[in-house]
Write a protein that holds these residues in place. Structure first.
Motif, PDB file in Angstrom:
ATOM      1  N   SER A 158       0.828  -1.203   0.000  1.00  0.00           N
ATOM      2  CA  SER A 158       0.000   0.000   0.000  1.00  0.00           C
ATOM      3  C   SER A 158       0.865   1.257   0.000  1.00  0.00           C
ATOM      4  O   SER A 158       0.457   2.283  -0.513  1.00  0.00           O
ATOM      5  CB  SER A 158      -0.967  -0.011   1.174  1.00  0.00           C
ATOM      6  OG  SER A 158      -0.246   0.033   2.362  1.00  0.00           O
ATOM      7  N   ASN A 185       1.619   2.192  -3.546  1.00  0.00           N
ATOM      8  CA  ASN A 185       0.395   2.705  -4.193  1.00  0.00           C
ATOM      9  C   ASN A 185       0.109   4.133  -3.731  1.00  0.00           C
ATOM     10  O   ASN A 185      -0.239   4.999  -4.517  1.00  0.00           O
ATOM     11  CB  ASN A 185      -0.794   1.814  -3.854  1.00  0.00           C
ATOM     12  CG  ASN A 185      -0.923   0.677  -4.851  1.00  0.00           C
ATOM     13  OD1 ASN A 185      -0.704   0.879  -6.039  1.00  0.00           O
ATOM     14  ND2 ASN A 185      -1.259  -0.510  -4.371  1.00  0.00           N
ATOM     15  N   ILE A 237       4.306   2.164 -11.492  1.00  0.00           N
ATOM     16  CA  ILE A 237       2.837   2.328 -11.597  1.00  0.00           C
ATOM     17  C   ILE A 237       2.529   3.603 -12.390  1.00  0.00           C
ATOM     18  O   ILE A 237       1.695   3.620 -13.295  1.00  0.00           O
ATOM     19  CB  ILE A 237       2.197   2.414 -10.188  1.00  0.00           C
ATOM     20  CG1 ILE A 237       2.275   1.070  -9.487  1.00  0.00           C
ATOM     21  CG2 ILE A 237       0.731   2.868 -10.279  1.00  0.00           C
ATOM     22  CD1 ILE A 237       1.754   1.081  -8.065  1.00  0.00           C
TER      23      ILE A 237
END
Ligand SMILES: Cc1ncc(COP(=O)(O)O)c(C=O)c1O
Length: 480
Positions: free
Chosen positions: A4, A7, A51
């Motif tokens: 997390s 992210n 990402i």
């Protein structure tokens, strides 16, 4: 958890890019720097960057690092080409224009209606200094009237800068004015008689339409393609059909669409002028505010016979308060000079000296570089907000420069109603109705994106989008 964390980091950076805090093209911190700054591991940063790369927020440049790029968003379509009435129309006063003008000065309002440059650039300070210095060191009071053609220093600077637009003129062929609209007014006075027909763009900057009205002229509206400007095919048809006394076009980053006439079409336009022996008033007021690699040329750059009267000013690049503009009048020079004398006698000296001073320094070029990049980013933000908050059937222009964008709503939505509704809530927009004489743009409006985005301004876009969404039924589609 490490998963997390990366992210969250990716989301945080994406937010910064989305809001413009990290500018498009800006280099992001190196992996090591970011890990240190955020107190996370190298692999967390690497995962976050990959990402962002996958989502299209950054790109990797070999041996250089990660750079922010504009994310591919679901963008709104560009507006349709206008359906104009193929006959000259007597211009009639629009009270709406004056309502918008007056309300544009409400200090408590969130203003998207005025096409004025942002005032948060360092040039504002230089301008202040320049006025002070010139007022102190130059005799500008007690000198009587100045020569009708205007300050020589200013005309020299204007001629020097015109080279960037591909225009080679002598300072002696330039007449200074009180802004570009005044310059166009002088041109219309020199070229037309009441009742004459003038070809204008559709949609057209409303100031030009008001000029035409006030001189008792008739306008024939020529459709503007949202990417390539005035339709030359439609213009030729109009020239065949009507005794057109003059053509007016905003050649680069037109107002309101923001489009420019490509170079080959500018050449073709000059051929048309020569063939029909008709003069063209070119307004190049936004030409320095290009988003692309280089400044687009003026139509005047291709004019060897003097049919083009090039008007411009520093209202969009420095400050409209200066009221400094000019016209390169070609074969109509003497007549324009006379019109200037009749209308103004002369123009005030101090703003001309301050303007010449600013134009003679590198700070002007620096300012333009900064303003162009800021406006490009501010437009991108507007386009993002529009695609987020407006119905998907909304269309928005893709300006290649300048400070205004044109919105086209489904045909059933009345943007003049939106103007009044928003005005009551202290949000100001420019309703499309003002940009034509035949009311064809009632479902359109123009927003200026020059000012820095703030949470209040962003929220105002959300509220405009909400109002429109409420009025668009699911069955509504655009008339193609
Ligand atoms: C296309 C265009 N021409 C002229 C003007 C007026 O310019 P100035 O302040 O130089 O008279 C404007 C102002 O919005 C404009 O958009």
């Amino acid at each position: 958890m490490e998963t997390s964390l990366y992210n969250q980091l990716a989301e945080k950076l994406a937010d910064h890019i989305r809001s413009g805090a990290i500018a498009t093209g800006e280099r992001l911190p190196s992996i090591r720097q970011l890990a240190k700054r955020e107190g996370v591991s190298i692999s967390t940063v690497m995962s976050a960057y990959s990402i962002l790369e996958e989502q299209g927020w950054v790109e990797v440049r070999p041996k250089s690092g990660y750079y922010a790029i504009k994310q591919a968003r679901p963008s709104l379509a560009i507006p349709s080409i206008a359906h104009t009435e193929a006959r000259p129309i007597v211009a009639t006063t629009s009270q709406l224009v004056m309502d918008v003008q007056r309300n544009g000065f409400r200090s408590n309002a969130i203003n998207f209606s005025r096409a004025t440059p942002a005032n948060d650039f360092p040039i504002a300070k230089h301008l202040q200094q320049s006025y002070t210095r010139q007022a102190r060191t130059r005799q500008h009071l007690g000198v009587g009237y100045t020569v009708p053609e205007g300050s020589e220093e200013l005309r020299q600077q204007i001629a020097r800068h015109a080279i960037d637009a591909g225009v080679a003129v002598s300072p002696d062929s330039i007449v200074t004015s009180i802004g570009s609209l005044n310059a166009m007014g002088l041109c219309l006075q020199a070229l037309t008689q009441p009742g004459d027909v003038v070809a204008v763009e559709s949609p057209c900057y409303y100031g030009i339409l008001q000029l035409i009205e006030s001189y008792g002229l008739r306008a024939v509206e020529i459709p503007v393609h949202p990417e390539t400007g005035m339709s030359l095919e439609a213009l030729k048809l109009a020239l065949e059909q009507w005794p057109i006394a003059a053509i007016i076009t905003v050649s680069n980053f037109s107002n309101p669409l923001g489009c420019s006439i490509p170079e080959d079409r500018k050449r073709a336009l000059v051929d048309i002028l020569e063939h029909y022996e008709v003069p063209l008033i070119e307004d190049d007021i936004y030409g320095d505010l290009y988003f692309g690699e280089r400044r687009p040329k003026a139509i005047k750059a291709f004019d060897t016979q003097g049919w083009v009267l090039l008007c411009s000013s520093v209202s969009k690049t420095i400050d409209p308060q200066m009221r400094v503009g000019w016209v390169m009048a070609g074969r109509y020079y003497e007549d324009i000079l006379y019109r200037k004398f009749v209308n103004l006698v002369a123009t005030p000296l101090l703003p001309q000296l301050a303007c010449a001073d600013i134009l003679s320094q590198g700070i002007y070029e620096r300012h333009l570089r900064q303003a162009r990049e800021a406006y490009r980013q501010r437009y991108e933000r507007l386009a993002d907000l529009a695609s987020e908050h407006f119905p998907s059937a909304t269309k928005i222009s893709r300006p290649q420069g300048g400070i205004g964008a044109w919105f086209e709503l489904p045909a059933s939505v009345n943007a003049t109603e939106l103007y009044h509704h928003a005005k009551d809530q202290d949000v100001l927009i420019a309703p499309g109705e003002m940009f034509s004489l035949n009311k064809q743009f009632r479902h359109c409006f123009r927003l200026s994106y020059a000012y820095r985005w703030t949470p209040e301004r962003e929220d105002a876009i959300r509220r405009l989008g909400e109002w429109v969404t409420q009025r668009v039924s699911p069955t509504n589609t655009f008339d193609q």
